[in-house]
Design a protein around this motif. Structure first.
Motif, PDB file in Angstrom:
ATOM      1  N   ILE A 122      20.683 -18.800 -12.403  1.00  7.90           N
ATOM      2  CA  ILE A 122      21.188 -19.354 -11.316  1.00  7.90           C
ATOM      3  C   ILE A 122      20.500 -19.905 -10.063  1.00  7.90           C
ATOM      4  CG2 ILE A 122      23.463 -17.846 -12.033  1.00  7.90           C
ATOM      5  CD1 ILE A 122      22.335 -16.061  -9.778  1.00  7.90           C
ATOM      6  N   SER A 123      19.274 -20.161 -10.476  1.00 10.25           N
ATOM      7  CA  SER A 123      18.429 -20.820  -9.261  1.00 10.25           C
ATOM      8  C   SER A 123      18.331 -20.085  -8.181  1.00 10.25           C
ATOM      9  CB  SER A 123      18.588 -22.271  -9.167  1.00 10.25           C
ATOM     10  OG  SER A 123      18.496 -22.922 -10.264  1.00 10.25           O
ATOM     11  N   ARG A 124      18.474 -18.658  -8.241  1.00 10.46           N
ATOM     12  CA  ARG A 124      18.136 -17.598  -7.198  1.00 10.46           C
ATOM     13  C   ARG A 124      16.757 -16.986  -7.191  1.00 10.46           C
ATOM     14  NH1 ARG A 124      23.015 -16.787  -4.220  1.00 10.46           N
ATOM     15  NH2 ARG A 124      21.500 -15.546  -2.806  1.00 10.46           N
ATOM     16  N   SER A 125      16.511 -16.448  -6.186  1.00 10.58           N
ATOM     17  CA  SER A 125      14.953 -15.475  -6.166  1.00 10.58           C
ATOM     18  C   SER A 125      15.175 -14.719  -4.954  1.00 10.58           C
ATOM     19  CB  SER A 125      13.925 -16.677  -5.873  1.00 10.58           C
ATOM     20  OG  SER A 125      14.152 -17.352  -4.495  1.00 10.58           O
ATOM     21  N   TYR A 126      14.108 -13.741  -5.012  1.00 13.93           N
ATOM     22  CA  TYR A 126      13.977 -12.950  -3.827  1.00 13.93           C
ATOM     23  C   TYR A 126      12.502 -12.870  -3.324  1.00 13.93           C
ATOM     24  CZ  TYR A 126      12.335 -10.407  -8.105  1.00 13.93           C
ATOM     25  OH  TYR A 126      11.627  -9.861  -8.909  1.00 13.93           O
ATOM     26  N   PRO A 127      12.545 -12.555  -1.941  1.00 20.15           N
ATOM     27  CA  PRO A 127      11.167 -12.548  -1.493  1.00 20.15           C
ATOM     28  C   PRO A 127      10.332 -11.300  -1.210  1.00 20.15           C
ATOM     29  CG  PRO A 127      12.723 -12.534   0.335  1.00 20.15           C
ATOM     30  CD  PRO A 127      13.606 -12.421  -1.050  1.00 20.15           C
ATOM     31  N   GLY A 128      11.199 -10.209  -1.580  1.00 21.66           N
ATOM     32  CA  GLY A 128      10.746  -8.870  -1.638  1.00 21.66           C
ATOM     33  C   GLY A 128       9.783  -8.584  -2.938  1.00 21.66           C
ATOM     34  N   GLU A 129       9.035  -7.425  -2.775  1.00 20.60           N
ATOM     35  CA  GLU A 129       8.167  -6.936  -3.724  1.00 20.60           C
ATOM     36  C   GLU A 129       8.634  -5.746  -4.328  1.00 20.60           C
ATOM     37  OE1 GLU A 129       4.057  -6.368  -2.975  1.00 20.60           O
ATOM     38  OE2 GLU A 129       3.973  -7.904  -1.340  1.00 20.60           O
ATOM     39  N   PHE A 130       8.457  -5.807  -5.635  1.00 18.98           N
ATOM     40  CA  PHE A 130       8.883  -4.441  -6.721  1.00 18.98           C
ATOM     41  C   PHE A 130       7.733  -3.102  -6.531  1.00 18.98           C
ATOM     42  CE2 PHE A 130      12.508  -6.331  -9.169  1.00 18.98           C
ATOM     43  CZ  PHE A 130      13.074  -5.146  -9.377  1.00 18.98           C
ATOM     44  N   ALA A 131       8.412  -1.937  -6.711  1.00 18.13           N
ATOM     45  CA  ALA A 131       7.767  -0.833  -6.704  1.00 18.13           C
ATOM     46  C   ALA A 131       8.347  -0.003  -7.865  1.00 18.13           C
ATOM     47  CB  ALA A 131       7.643   0.127  -5.344  1.00 18.13           C
ATOM     48  N   CYS A 132       7.425   0.889  -8.613  1.00 18.21           N
ATOM     49  CA  CYS A 132       7.987   1.306  -9.926  1.00 18.21           C
ATOM     50  C   CYS A 132       7.955   3.030  -9.570  1.00 18.21           C
ATOM     51  CB  CYS A 132       7.024   0.976 -11.087  1.00 18.21           C
ATOM     52  SG  CYS A 132       7.832   1.854 -12.433  1.00 18.21           S
ATOM     53  N   SER A 133       9.095   3.601  -9.417  1.00 21.21           N
ATOM     54  CA  SER A 133       9.071   5.041  -9.176  1.00 21.21           C
ATOM     55  C   SER A 133       8.466   5.810 -10.320  1.00 21.21           C
ATOM     56  CB  SER A 133      10.420   5.583  -8.844  1.00 21.21           C
ATOM     57  OG  SER A 133      11.190   5.393  -9.777  1.00 21.21           O
ATOM     58  N   LEU A 134       8.579   5.152 -11.519  1.00 22.22           N
ATOM     59  CA  LEU A 134       8.121   6.020 -12.699  1.00 22.22           C
ATOM     60  C   LEU A 134       6.516   6.062 -12.563  1.00 22.22           C
ATOM     61  CD1 LEU A 134       8.041   6.876 -15.828  1.00 22.22           C
ATOM     62  CD2 LEU A 134       8.132   4.362 -16.456  1.00 22.22           C
ATOM     63  N   LEU A 135       5.825   4.718 -12.448  1.00 23.79           N
ATOM     64  CA  LEU A 135       4.313   4.774 -12.407  1.00 23.79           C
ATOM     65  C   LEU A 135       4.171   5.577 -11.270  1.00 23.79           C
ATOM     66  CD1 LEU A 135       3.466   1.082 -12.666  1.00 23.79           C
ATOM     67  CD2 LEU A 135       3.326   2.946 -14.438  1.00 23.79           C
ATOM     68  N   VAL A 136       4.598   5.728  -9.879  1.00 22.98           N
ATOM     69  CA  VAL A 136       4.345   6.691  -8.862  1.00 22.98           C
ATOM     70  C   VAL A 136       4.441   8.043  -9.257  1.00 22.98           C
ATOM     71  CG1 VAL A 136       4.818   7.155  -6.454  1.00 22.98           C
ATOM     72  CG2 VAL A 136       5.001   4.928  -7.170  1.00 22.98           C
ATOM     73  N   SER A 137       5.347   8.623 -10.169  1.00 21.93           N
ATOM     74  CA  SER A 137       5.736   9.953 -10.326  1.00 21.93           C
ATOM     75  C   SER A 137       4.660  10.297 -11.460  1.00 21.93           C
ATOM     76  CB  SER A 137       7.303   9.769 -10.964  1.00 21.93           C
ATOM     77  OG  SER A 137       6.928   9.439 -12.535  1.00 21.93           O
ATOM     78  N   ARG A 138       4.034   9.146 -12.073  1.00 24.93           N
ATOM     79  CA  ARG A 138       2.903   9.719 -13.186  1.00 24.93           C
ATOM     80  C   ARG A 138       1.648  10.055 -12.288  1.00 24.93           C
ATOM     81  NH1 ARG A 138       3.663   4.979 -17.624  1.00 24.93           N
ATOM     82  NH2 ARG A 138       5.076   6.174 -18.879  1.00 24.93           N
ATOM     83  N   ARG A 139       1.456   9.606 -11.127  1.00 24.22           N
ATOM     84  CA  ARG A 139       0.238   9.987 -10.131  1.00 24.22           C
ATOM     85  C   ARG A 139       0.385  11.117  -9.363  1.00 24.22           C
ATOM     86  NH1 ARG A 139       0.660   5.312 -12.874  1.00 24.22           N
ATOM     87  NH2 ARG A 139      -1.408   4.256 -12.888  1.00 24.22           N
ATOM     88  N   LEU A 140       1.789  11.434  -8.993  1.00 28.56           N
ATOM     89  CA  LEU A 140       2.163  12.589  -8.221  1.00 28.56           C
ATOM     90  C   LEU A 140       2.355  13.880  -8.810  1.00 28.56           C
ATOM     91  CD1 LEU A 140       4.441  11.040  -5.510  1.00 28.56           C
ATOM     92  CD2 LEU A 140       1.954  11.611  -5.032  1.00 28.56           C
ATOM     93  N   TYR A 141       2.982  13.606  -9.943  1.00 24.87           N
ATOM     94  CA  TYR A 141       3.520  14.851 -10.860  1.00 24.87           C
ATOM     95  C   TYR A 141       2.963  14.893 -12.042  1.00 24.87           C
ATOM     96  CZ  TYR A 141       7.134  14.334  -7.098  1.00 24.87           C
ATOM     97  OH  TYR A 141       7.533  14.002  -5.716  1.00 24.87           O
ATOM     98  N   GLN A 142       1.814  15.162 -12.116  1.00 24.40           N
ATOM     99  CA  GLN A 142       0.601  15.096 -13.238  1.00 24.40           C
ATOM    100  C   GLN A 142       1.134  16.145 -14.229  1.00 24.40           C
ATOM    101  OE1 GLN A 142      -3.307  13.956 -12.893  1.00 24.40           O
ATOM    102  NE2 GLN A 142      -2.689  12.610 -11.162  1.00 24.40           N
ATOM    103  N   ASP A 143       1.653  17.374 -13.703  1.00 21.51           N
ATOM    104  CA  ASP A 143       2.132  18.410 -14.638  1.00 21.51           C
ATOM    105  C   ASP A 143       3.310  18.235 -15.180  1.00 21.51           C
ATOM    106  OD1 ASP A 143      -0.315  19.497 -13.969  1.00 21.51           O
ATOM    107  OD2 ASP A 143       0.283  20.625 -12.226  1.00 21.51           O
ATOM    108  N   CYS A 144       4.394  17.420 -14.899  1.00 18.34           N
ATOM    109  CA  CYS A 144       5.780  17.322 -15.309  1.00 18.34           C
ATOM    110  C   CYS A 144       5.434  16.972 -16.883  1.00 18.34           C
ATOM    111  CB  CYS A 144       6.276  16.089 -14.598  1.00 18.34           C
ATOM    112  SG  CYS A 144       8.116  16.113 -14.642  1.00 18.34           S
ATOM    113  N   PRO A 145       6.645  17.558 -17.831  1.00 13.49           N
ATOM    114  CA  PRO A 145       6.572  17.163 -19.022  1.00 13.49           C
ATOM    115  C   PRO A 145       6.457  15.957 -19.428  1.00 13.49           C
ATOM    116  CG  PRO A 145       7.913  19.083 -18.406  1.00 13.49           C
ATOM    117  CD  PRO A 145       7.548  18.508 -17.074  1.00 13.49           C
TER     118      PRO A 145
END
Length: 204
Positions: free
Chosen positions: A109-132
């Protein structure tokens, strides 16, 4: 002033399959807007992908072909969602998946967004390394987050991701001794080697 990580749009797609490159389309979008750590707006719509969805997807999501028969076309919903996003940065759990579909549907539809993406999955892998594991449902239980709804429906998943995101930001504040967590810090953390997380926080 760097963008505050507590002011973002958290989103989730349900789709006909795994890859827009293979012709898969979005069938539901759910999103919440966080402003300074508080949910201030919600966005949820089913959308008609222009074809029937498989029995597997019906079973997996609880979204049926009958439900989609009366839904607005994807193009219309995506145009409304582009307006909803505005200039905000974006968060999703396993963001590479949601970003692929957002980019593909916006390109149509020829639209875009100026913001950036963050991934809660990748962050959780760093913060909660003991999580199953780092599935959304596992992390929600790990952090004792409660909510009413069903996983694999877009708005519920977006809301649970938002609550997980806020829990992670609280843990980041504790480790970094920062009052406000910049969005840039979280995106950098998501790319940091797990063994280097302690050193990462000492730099901030």
């Amino acid at each position: 002033m760097q963008p505050n990580a507590e002011s973002v749009v958290v989103l989730d797609f349900e789709t006909t399959g795994l890859s827009p490159d293979q012709g898969d389309r979005a069938i539901e979008i759910g999103a919440v807007r966080l402003q300074n750590g508080v949910i201030t707006e919600r966005f949820q719509q089913l959308m008609d992908p222009g074809r029937r969805i498989s029995p597997f997807i019906e079973e997996y999501t609880g979204i049926t072909n009958a439900m989609l028969a009366d839904a607005a076309p994807v193009s219309q919903v995506m145009a409304e969602f582009a307006d909803f996003i505005g200039d905000d940065n974006l968060v999703a759990h396993n963001a590479s998946f949601d970003k692929r579909f957002l980019d593909a549907e916006f390109a149509r539809i020829s639209r875009s967004y100026p913001g950036e993406f963050a991934c809660s999955l990748l962050v959780s892998r760093r913060l909660y390394q003991d999580c199953p594991n780092h599935k959304l449902g596992t992390l929600v239980r790990w952090k004792n987050i409660t909510g009413e709804g069903s996983f694999h429906r877009a708005l519920y998943d977006a809301e649970m991701t938002a609550y997980l995101w806020l829990a992670m930001l609280a843990d980041i504040r504790e480790q970094s001794q920062l009052e406000l967590v910049p969005f840039e810090l979280v995106t950098e953390l998501s790319k940091t080697a797990k063994k280097s997380v302690g050193a990462f926080f000492s730099r901030w």
